[in-house]
Design a protein around this motif. Structure first.
Motif, short mmCIF file in Angstrom:
data_model
loop_
_atom_site.label_atom_id
_atom_site.label_comp_id
_atom_site.label_asym_id
_atom_site.label_seq_id
_atom_site.Cartn_x
_atom_site.Cartn_y
_atom_site.Cartn_z
N MET A 1 -29.62 23.60 86.62
CA MET A 1 -28.55 24.52 86.22
C MET A 1 -29.02 25.97 86.37
N ILE A 2 -28.14 26.81 86.90
CA ILE A 2 -28.50 28.22 87.06
C ILE A 2 -27.82 29.02 85.95
N PRO A 3 -28.60 29.64 85.06
CA PRO A 3 -27.98 30.34 83.94
C PRO A 3 -27.26 31.60 84.37
N ASN A 4 -26.46 32.10 83.46
CA ASN A 4 -25.67 33.29 83.68
C ASN A 4 -26.57 34.53 83.55
N PHE A 5 -26.91 35.15 84.66
CA PHE A 5 -27.70 36.37 84.58
C PHE A 5 -27.63 37.13 85.90
N LYS A 6 -28.17 38.33 85.93
CA LYS A 6 -28.26 39.04 87.20
C LYS A 6 -29.71 39.44 87.46
N THR A 7 -30.03 39.61 88.75
CA THR A 7 -31.37 40.02 89.15
C THR A 7 -31.31 41.47 89.59
N ILE A 8 -32.22 42.28 89.09
CA ILE A 8 -32.25 43.70 89.46
C ILE A 8 -33.53 43.96 90.24
N VAL A 9 -33.39 44.43 91.47
CA VAL A 9 -34.56 44.76 92.29
C VAL A 9 -34.41 46.23 92.70
N CYS A 10 -35.30 47.09 92.21
CA CYS A 10 -35.20 48.52 92.52
C CYS A 10 -35.96 48.81 93.82
N SER A 11 -35.29 49.53 94.70
CA SER A 11 -35.85 49.77 96.03
C SER A 11 -37.02 50.75 96.01
N GLU A 12 -38.05 50.44 96.82
CA GLU A 12 -39.21 51.34 96.91
C GLU A 12 -38.87 52.61 97.68
N SER A 13 -37.77 52.55 98.46
CA SER A 13 -37.44 53.73 99.26
C SER A 13 -36.59 54.73 98.47
N ARG A 14 -36.13 54.33 97.26
CA ARG A 14 -35.31 55.25 96.48
C ARG A 14 -36.19 56.11 95.58
N SER A 15 -36.19 57.43 95.81
CA SER A 15 -37.02 58.30 94.97
C SER A 15 -36.15 58.89 93.86
N GLY A 16 -36.78 59.44 92.86
CA GLY A 16 -36.06 59.95 91.71
C GLY A 16 -36.05 58.88 90.63
N ARG A 17 -36.26 59.31 89.41
CA ARG A 17 -36.36 58.34 88.31
C ARG A 17 -35.02 57.70 88.00
N GLU A 18 -35.05 56.43 87.61
CA GLU A 18 -33.85 55.77 87.10
C GLU A 18 -34.22 55.02 85.83
N PHE A 19 -33.20 54.76 85.01
CA PHE A 19 -33.45 54.17 83.68
C PHE A 19 -32.55 52.96 83.48
N HIS A 20 -33.16 51.86 83.02
CA HIS A 20 -32.42 50.62 82.79
C HIS A 20 -32.52 50.25 81.31
N ARG A 21 -31.37 50.25 80.64
CA ARG A 21 -31.36 49.99 79.19
C ARG A 21 -30.79 48.62 78.88
N ALA A 22 -31.30 48.01 77.76
CA ALA A 22 -30.72 46.74 77.29
C ALA A 22 -31.03 46.57 75.80
N GLY A 23 -30.35 45.61 75.19
CA GLY A 23 -30.54 45.32 73.76
C GLY A 23 -31.96 44.84 73.47
N TRP A 24 -32.55 44.10 74.43
CA TRP A 24 -33.91 43.58 74.28
C TRP A 24 -34.67 43.73 75.59
N ILE A 25 -35.96 43.96 75.49
CA ILE A 25 -36.81 43.94 76.70
C ILE A 25 -38.05 43.10 76.40
N ILE A 26 -38.23 42.02 77.19
CA ILE A 26 -39.49 41.26 77.06
C ILE A 26 -40.47 41.93 78.03
N VAL A 27 -41.25 42.87 77.50
CA VAL A 27 -42.20 43.60 78.36
C VAL A 27 -43.30 42.62 78.78
N GLU A 28 -43.88 41.97 77.78
CA GLU A 28 -44.84 40.88 77.97
C GLU A 28 -44.47 39.86 76.91
N PRO A 29 -44.93 38.62 77.04
CA PRO A 29 -44.47 37.60 76.08
C PRO A 29 -44.70 38.00 74.61
#
Ligand SMILES: [Zn+2]
Length: 392
Positions: free
Chosen positions: A1-29
Protein backbone atom coordinates in the motif's frame (compact mmCIF):
# COMPACT_ATOMS: atom_id res chain seq x y z
CA UNK A 1 0.00 0.00 0.00
CA UNK A 2 1.27 3.48 -0.84
CA UNK A 3 0.37 5.97 1.88
CA UNK A 4 -0.95 9.44 1.29
CA UNK A 5 2.04 11.77 1.12
CA UNK A 6 4.17 13.90 -1.17
CA UNK A 7 7.89 13.82 -1.93
CA UNK A 8 9.82 17.09 -1.95
CA UNK A 9 13.13 17.20 -3.82
CA UNK A 10 14.85 20.61 -3.85
CA UNK A 11 16.94 21.26 -6.94
CA UNK A 12 20.70 21.79 -6.61
CA UNK A 13 20.56 24.30 -9.45
CA UNK A 14 18.15 26.61 -7.59
CA UNK A 15 20.05 29.26 -5.62
CA UNK A 16 18.58 31.44 -2.91
CA UNK A 17 17.28 30.17 0.40
CA UNK A 18 13.90 28.49 0.69
CA UNK A 19 11.95 27.43 3.77
CA UNK A 20 9.72 24.39 4.29
CA UNK A 21 7.41 24.45 7.31
CA UNK A 22 5.29 21.71 8.90
CA UNK A 23 3.56 20.76 12.17
CA UNK A 24 6.27 18.16 12.86
CA UNK A 25 9.78 17.49 11.59
CA UNK A 26 11.56 14.18 12.21
CA UNK A 27 15.10 15.57 11.91
CA UNK A 28 16.58 12.32 13.22
CA UNK A 29 14.70 9.47 14.90
CA UNK A 30 15.48 10.89 18.34
CA UNK A 31 15.32 14.57 17.38
CA UNK A 32 11.77 15.69 16.67
CA UNK A 33 10.73 19.32 16.25
CA UNK A 34 7.12 20.31 16.79
CA UNK A 35 6.13 23.28 14.64
CA UNK A 36 9.34 23.98 12.76
CA UNK A 37 10.90 24.59 9.40
CA UNK A 38 13.77 23.39 7.21
CA UNK A 39 16.07 25.92 5.58
CA UNK A 40 17.41 24.91 2.15
CA UNK A 41 19.99 26.35 -0.23
CA UNK A 42 21.13 24.88 -3.57
CA UNK A 43 19.51 21.52 -2.87
CA UNK A 44 21.04 20.98 0.58
CA UNK A 45 19.68 21.48 4.09
CA UNK A 46 21.32 24.51 5.73
CA UNK A 47 19.38 24.43 9.01
CA UNK A 48 16.35 23.06 10.86
CA UNK A 49 14.60 25.39 13.29
CA UNK A 50 11.68 25.66 15.66
CA UNK A 51 8.89 28.17 14.94
CA UNK A 52 8.12 30.01 11.72
CA UNK A 53 10.65 31.74 9.42
CA UNK A 54 10.38 35.51 9.05
CA UNK A 55 10.72 35.15 5.28
CA UNK A 56 8.07 33.68 2.98
CA UNK A 57 7.90 29.91 3.35
CA UNK A 58 6.29 26.86 1.80
CA UNK A 59 3.82 25.73 4.45
CA UNK A 60 3.16 22.01 3.99
CA UNK A 61 0.57 21.82 6.78
CA UNK A 62 0.07 20.22 10.21
CA UNK A 63 1.60 16.85 9.24
CA UNK A 64 5.18 15.61 9.34
CA UNK A 65 8.30 16.18 7.24
CA UNK A 66 10.70 13.21 7.38
CA UNK A 67 13.72 11.83 5.54
CA UNK A 68 13.16 9.58 2.51
CA UNK A 69 13.24 5.83 3.14
CA UNK A 70 16.17 3.53 2.45
CA UNK A 71 15.57 -0.04 1.21
CA UNK A 72 18.99 -1.51 1.96
CA UNK A 73 18.42 -4.88 0.30
CA UNK A 74 16.20 -5.72 -2.66
CA UNK A 75 16.42 -7.53 -6.01
CA UNK A 76 14.62 -5.47 -8.65
CA UNK A 77 15.36 -8.05 -11.37
CA UNK A 78 13.10 -10.59 -9.61
CA UNK A 79 10.02 -8.31 -9.67
CA UNK A 80 8.38 -10.32 -12.47
CA UNK A 81 8.25 -13.34 -10.16
CA UNK A 82 5.72 -11.76 -7.78
CA UNK A 83 3.16 -14.37 -6.74
CA UNK A 84 4.77 -17.12 -8.89
CA UNK A 85 6.72 -19.07 -6.29
CA UNK A 86 5.69 -21.55 -3.57
CA UNK A 87 6.50 -20.50 0.01
CA UNK A 88 5.38 -23.72 1.69
CA UNK A 89 7.60 -26.35 0.05
CA UNK A 90 10.93 -25.41 1.62
CA UNK A 91 13.71 -22.97 0.70
CA UNK A 92 15.49 -25.33 -1.70
CA UNK A 93 12.34 -25.82 -3.83
CA UNK A 94 11.74 -22.05 -3.75
CA UNK A 95 15.28 -21.37 -5.08
CA UNK A 96 15.00 -24.10 -7.72
CA UNK A 97 11.61 -22.80 -8.94
CA UNK A 98 12.95 -19.23 -8.95
CA UNK A 99 15.87 -20.16 -11.22
CA UNK A 100 13.60 -22.07 -13.61
CA UNK A 101 10.89 -19.38 -13.82
CA UNK A 102 13.45 -16.58 -14.22
CA UNK A 103 14.91 -18.46 -17.18
CA UNK A 104 11.54 -19.02 -18.90
CA UNK A 105 10.30 -15.43 -18.42
CA UNK A 106 13.07 -13.87 -20.52
CA UNK A 107 14.91 -10.57 -20.05
CA UNK A 108 12.24 -8.32 -21.58
CA UNK A 109 9.63 -9.27 -18.96
CA UNK A 110 12.19 -9.06 -16.13
CA UNK A 111 13.19 -5.55 -17.24
CA UNK A 112 9.58 -4.33 -17.65
CA UNK A 113 8.62 -5.55 -14.16
CA UNK A 114 11.78 -3.98 -12.68
CA UNK A 115 10.89 -0.64 -14.29
CA UNK A 116 7.41 -0.78 -12.72
CA UNK A 117 8.97 -1.55 -9.33
CA UNK A 118 11.27 1.45 -9.66
CA UNK A 119 8.25 3.70 -10.26
CA UNK A 120 6.51 2.24 -7.19
CA UNK A 121 9.62 2.85 -5.06
CA UNK A 122 9.82 6.50 -6.11
CA UNK A 123 6.06 6.99 -5.57
CA UNK A 124 6.26 5.46 -2.09
CA UNK A 125 9.16 7.65 -0.92
CA UNK A 126 11.78 4.88 -0.99
CA UNK A 127 14.35 7.04 -2.76
CA UNK A 128 17.52 5.16 -1.72
CA UNK A 129 18.25 1.51 -2.41
CA UNK A 130 20.84 -1.24 -2.27
CA UNK A 131 19.91 -3.37 -5.28
CA UNK A 132 21.29 -6.84 -5.93
CA UNK A 133 21.44 -8.03 -9.55
CA UNK A 134 22.90 -11.32 -10.72
CA UNK A 135 21.96 -10.80 -14.37
CA UNK A 136 23.40 -7.27 -14.53
CA UNK A 137 20.25 -5.90 -16.23
CA UNK A 138 19.28 -3.24 -13.69
CA UNK A 139 22.13 -0.69 -13.94
CA UNK A 140 20.62 1.61 -16.58
CA UNK A 141 17.09 1.34 -15.12
CA UNK A 142 18.33 2.79 -11.84
CA UNK A 143 20.59 5.36 -13.50
CA UNK A 144 17.59 6.65 -15.51
CA UNK A 145 15.37 6.91 -12.41
CA UNK A 146 15.07 9.21 -9.40
CA UNK A 147 16.54 6.47 -7.20
CA UNK A 148 20.00 6.77 -5.65
CA UNK A 149 22.15 4.31 -3.75
CA UNK A 150 24.26 1.28 -4.61
CA UNK A 151 23.83 -1.28 -7.41
CA UNK A 152 25.52 -4.52 -6.35
CA UNK A 153 26.44 -6.92 -9.14
CA UNK A 154 26.06 -10.31 -7.48
CA UNK A 155 28.22 -13.34 -8.21
CA UNK A 156 28.07 -16.97 -7.14
CA UNK A 157 29.80 -20.24 -7.98
CA UNK A 158 33.56 -20.31 -8.41
CA UNK A 159 34.45 -18.40 -11.62
CA UNK A 160 36.20 -15.07 -11.02
CA UNK A 161 35.36 -12.72 -13.92
CA UNK A 162 36.55 -9.08 -14.17
CA UNK A 163 34.44 -6.85 -11.88
CA UNK A 164 33.15 -3.33 -12.57
CA UNK A 165 32.96 -0.98 -9.59
CA UNK A 166 32.59 2.79 -9.40
CA UNK A 167 31.97 5.18 -6.53
CA UNK A 168 29.57 8.04 -7.31
CA UNK A 169 27.39 10.48 -5.36
CA UNK A 170 24.15 9.41 -7.01
CA UNK A 171 24.41 5.71 -7.94
CA UNK A 172 27.52 3.69 -7.03
CA UNK A 173 28.38 0.32 -8.50
CA UNK A 174 29.76 -2.38 -6.26
CA UNK A 175 29.80 -6.17 -6.06
CA UNK A 176 28.24 -8.75 -3.78
CA UNK A 177 28.73 -12.44 -3.08
CA UNK A 178 25.50 -14.42 -3.07
CA UNK A 179 26.13 -16.46 0.09
CA UNK A 180 28.80 -18.54 1.83
CA UNK A 181 27.10 -21.79 0.77
CA UNK A 182 26.76 -20.91 -2.93
CA UNK A 183 30.10 -19.26 -3.69
CA UNK A 184 33.70 -20.40 -3.45
CA UNK A 185 35.90 -18.72 -0.83
CA UNK A 186 38.25 -17.60 -3.62
CA UNK A 187 35.39 -15.77 -5.35
CA UNK A 188 34.08 -14.21 -2.11
CA UNK A 189 37.56 -12.97 -1.13
CA UNK A 190 38.13 -11.48 -4.59
CA UNK A 191 34.78 -9.65 -4.47
CA UNK A 192 35.45 -8.29 -1.00
CA UNK A 193 38.96 -7.19 -1.97
CA UNK A 194 37.62 -5.37 -5.04
CA UNK A 195 34.85 -3.47 -3.23
CA UNK A 196 37.03 -2.67 -0.21
CA UNK A 197 39.90 -1.26 -2.23
CA UNK A 198 37.41 1.15 -3.82
CA UNK A 199 35.85 2.17 -0.48
CA UNK A 200 32.53 0.59 -1.46
CA UNK A 201 30.13 -1.58 0.54
CA UNK A 202 30.07 -5.34 -0.03
CA UNK A 203 26.88 -7.35 0.52
CA UNK A 204 26.35 -11.03 1.30
CA UNK A 205 23.31 -13.13 2.33
CA UNK A 206 24.36 -15.04 5.44
CA UNK A 207 22.77 -17.21 8.15
CA UNK A 208 19.49 -17.32 6.25
CA UNK A 209 18.45 -20.98 6.01
CA UNK A 210 18.77 -24.25 7.94
CA UNK A 211 20.17 -25.88 4.79
CA UNK A 212 22.98 -23.29 4.69
CA UNK A 213 23.86 -23.80 8.38
CA UNK A 214 23.81 -27.60 8.01
CA UNK A 215 26.03 -27.48 4.93
CA UNK A 216 28.64 -25.14 6.47
CA UNK A 217 28.63 -26.96 9.83
CA UNK A 218 28.25 -30.61 8.76
CA UNK A 219 29.47 -30.56 5.11
CA UNK A 220 26.38 -32.46 4.02
CA UNK A 221 22.61 -32.17 3.63
CA UNK A 222 20.23 -30.98 0.91
CA UNK A 223 22.42 -28.01 -0.04
CA UNK A 224 25.50 -30.16 -0.58
CA UNK A 225 23.45 -32.32 -2.98
CA UNK A 226 22.02 -29.24 -4.72
CA UNK A 227 25.48 -27.72 -5.36
CA UNK A 228 26.86 -30.99 -6.65
CA UNK A 229 23.86 -31.26 -9.00
CA UNK A 230 24.62 -27.77 -10.38
CA UNK A 231 28.25 -28.73 -11.01
CA UNK A 232 29.78 -26.56 -8.26
CA UNK A 233 32.83 -28.32 -6.76
CA UNK A 234 32.98 -27.43 -3.05
CA UNK A 235 35.45 -30.12 -1.97
CA UNK A 236 38.24 -27.60 -1.22
CA UNK A 237 36.09 -25.13 0.81
CA UNK A 238 37.24 -24.84 4.41
CA UNK A 239 33.86 -25.56 5.94
CA UNK A 240 32.91 -27.84 8.84
CA UNK A 241 32.24 -27.39 12.57
CA UNK A 242 31.49 -23.68 12.28
CA UNK A 243 28.54 -21.37 11.64
CA UNK A 244 28.14 -19.44 8.35
CA UNK A 245 28.97 -16.17 10.17
CA UNK A 246 32.13 -17.66 11.77
CA UNK A 247 33.08 -19.06 8.34
CA UNK A 248 32.92 -15.71 6.52
CA UNK A 249 34.69 -14.04 9.45
CA UNK A 250 37.55 -16.57 9.19
CA UNK A 251 37.70 -15.70 5.49
CA UNK A 252 38.21 -12.00 6.33
CA UNK A 253 34.92 -10.83 4.85
CA UNK A 254 33.58 -8.97 7.89
CA UNK A 255 34.45 -5.31 8.41
CA UNK A 256 32.53 -1.98 8.55
CA UNK A 257 32.06 -2.00 4.75
CA UNK A 258 30.27 -5.39 4.71
CA UNK A 259 26.49 -5.74 4.89
CA UNK A 260 25.48 -9.12 6.35
CA UNK A 261 21.95 -9.70 5.06
CA UNK A 262 19.30 -11.75 6.95
CA UNK A 263 21.25 -12.95 10.07
CA UNK A 264 18.33 -15.25 10.85
CA UNK A 265 20.16 -18.33 12.21
CA UNK A 266 22.59 -16.49 14.44
CA UNK A 267 23.85 -17.64 17.85
CA UNK A 268 24.97 -15.25 20.59
CA UNK A 269 28.56 -15.96 19.51
CA UNK A 270 27.68 -15.07 15.89
CA UNK A 271 26.23 -11.74 16.98
CA UNK A 272 29.37 -11.05 19.00
CA UNK A 273 31.49 -11.74 15.91
CA UNK A 274 29.38 -9.33 13.85
CA UNK A 275 29.50 -6.69 16.59
CA UNK A 276 33.29 -6.92 17.00
CA UNK A 277 33.87 -6.71 13.25
CA UNK A 278 31.61 -3.60 13.05
CA UNK A 279 29.96 -5.14 9.98
CA UNK A 280 26.53 -3.77 9.10
CA UNK A 281 23.46 -5.98 9.36
CA UNK A 282 20.35 -5.81 7.20
CA UNK A 283 17.25 -7.78 8.16
CA UNK A 284 14.35 -8.62 5.82
CA UNK A 285 11.54 -9.68 8.20
CA UNK A 286 8.62 -10.15 5.77
CA UNK A 287 10.75 -12.23 3.38
CA UNK A 288 12.09 -14.32 6.28
CA UNK A 289 8.59 -14.94 7.57
CA UNK A 290 7.36 -16.04 4.14
CA UNK A 291 10.33 -18.27 3.24
CA UNK A 292 11.46 -19.61 6.59
CA UNK A 293 8.53 -19.07 8.98
CA UNK A 294 10.73 -17.22 11.47
CA UNK A 295 12.20 -13.80 12.21
CA UNK A 296 15.61 -12.38 13.12
CA UNK A 297 16.07 -11.58 16.79
CA UNK A 298 16.24 -7.81 16.33
CA UNK A 299 16.28 -7.16 20.08
CA UNK A 300 19.40 -9.32 20.54
CA UNK A 301 21.03 -7.72 17.49
CA UNK A 302 20.47 -4.29 19.07
CA UNK A 303 21.72 -5.49 22.45
CA UNK A 304 25.20 -6.28 21.07
CA UNK A 305 25.42 -2.74 19.69
CA UNK A 306 24.51 -3.42 16.05
CA UNK A 307 22.11 -0.95 14.42
CA UNK A 308 20.29 -3.06 11.82
CA UNK A 309 19.00 -1.71 8.52
CA UNK A 310 15.82 -2.87 6.78
CA UNK A 311 15.42 -4.52 3.38
CA UNK A 312 12.49 -6.15 1.66
CA UNK A 313 14.36 -8.72 -0.43
CA UNK A 314 12.55 -9.28 -3.74
CA UNK A 315 8.92 -9.48 -4.84
CA UNK A 316 9.57 -13.23 -5.21
CA UNK A 317 9.45 -13.48 -1.40
CA UNK A 318 7.65 -10.32 -0.27
CA UNK A 319 4.45 -8.44 -1.21
CA UNK A 320 6.04 -5.04 -1.76
CA UNK A 321 9.39 -3.24 -1.90
CA UNK A 322 8.08 -0.44 0.29
CA UNK A 323 9.94 0.15 3.57
CA UNK A 324 6.78 1.78 5.03
CA UNK A 325 5.24 -1.73 4.78
CA UNK A 326 8.35 -3.32 6.28
CA UNK A 327 8.38 -0.86 9.21
CA UNK A 328 4.65 -1.50 9.81
CA UNK A 329 5.36 -5.26 9.88
CA UNK A 330 8.22 -4.76 12.34
CA UNK A 331 6.02 -2.59 14.57
CA UNK A 332 3.37 -5.36 14.67
CA UNK A 333 5.76 -8.30 15.16
CA UNK A 334 8.25 -6.65 17.53
CA UNK A 335 5.94 -4.70 19.86
CA UNK A 336 8.73 -4.14 22.40
CA UNK A 337 10.84 -2.12 19.95
CA UNK A 338 10.91 1.66 20.34
CA UNK A 339 9.20 3.13 17.21
CA UNK A 340 12.14 5.56 16.87
CA UNK A 341 14.47 2.54 16.52
CA UNK A 342 12.21 1.07 13.82
CA UNK A 343 12.28 4.41 11.98
CA UNK A 344 16.11 4.41 12.25
CA UNK A 345 16.17 0.98 10.59
CA UNK A 346 14.23 2.30 7.59
CA UNK A 347 16.32 5.47 7.22
CA UNK A 348 19.70 6.30 8.83
CA UNK A 349 20.85 2.72 9.54
CA UNK A 350 20.33 1.85 5.87
CA UNK A 351 22.11 5.02 4.76
CA UNK A 352 25.11 4.09 6.94
CA UNK A 353 25.16 0.52 5.63
CA UNK A 354 25.23 1.77 2.03
CA UNK A 355 27.83 4.46 2.82
CA UNK A 356 25.51 7.34 1.86
CA UNK A 357 24.78 8.79 5.31
CA UNK A 358 26.65 12.00 4.40
CA UNK A 359 23.83 12.60 1.86
CA UNK A 360 20.67 11.21 3.43
CA UNK A 361 19.15 9.19 6.27
CA UNK A 362 18.20 12.22 8.40
CA UNK A 363 17.16 15.84 7.81
CA UNK A 364 20.25 17.26 9.52
CA UNK A 365 22.20 20.24 8.21
CA UNK A 366 24.41 19.30 5.25
CA UNK A 367 22.20 16.50 3.89
CA UNK A 368 20.37 16.56 0.58
CA UNK A 369 17.12 18.52 0.74
CA UNK A 370 14.85 15.58 -0.07
CA UNK A 371 12.00 14.86 2.26
CA UNK A 372 8.60 13.26 2.54
CA UNK A 373 5.51 15.04 3.85
CA UNK A 374 2.70 12.98 5.38
CA UNK A 375 -0.48 14.88 6.23
CA UNK A 376 -1.15 13.08 9.48
CA UNK A 377 -2.31 14.58 12.76
CA UNK A 378 -0.57 13.72 16.01
CA UNK A 379 -1.00 15.05 19.54
CA UNK A 380 2.45 13.95 20.73
CA UNK A 381 5.69 12.27 19.59
CA UNK A 382 4.46 8.78 20.46
CA UNK A 383 1.35 9.18 18.33
CA UNK A 384 3.46 10.75 15.56
CA UNK A 385 5.66 7.62 15.23
CA UNK A 386 2.70 5.25 15.61
CA UNK A 387 0.90 6.97 12.72
CA UNK A 388 4.09 7.25 10.62
CA UNK A 389 4.86 3.55 10.99
CA UNK A 390 1.32 2.24 10.69
CA UNK A 391 1.18 2.94 6.96
CA UNK A 392 -2.46 4.05 7.29
ZN1 LIG B 1 18.34 -11.13 -1.10
Amino acid sequence: MIPNFKTIVCSESRSGREFHRAGWIIVEPFTIIENGYIEVDKGFITGVHKGRPEEKCIDHGPGVLMPPLVNTHLHLELSALKGCLPFDKGFKIWVKTLLEKRETLGQEKLIKAAQNSVQDLVKSGNLYIGDISTLGIIKSIIEDSALNGVCFHEFLGSDIPPFFVQKNDSVSFSVSGHAPHTSSPQLLKALKQCSKSNGLPFSIHVAESDDESEFIHDKKGPWADFLTLRGIDWSSWEIGSKSPIAYINDMGLLDPLTIAVHVLNASDRDLEILSQSKAKVCVCPRSNQNLHGKLSDIEKILKVGIEPALGTDSLASCDSLNIFDEMAFVQTHYPMLDPAIIFSMGTINGARALGIDHLTGTLAKGKRAQFLYRPLKAKNKKELFQRTLSNE
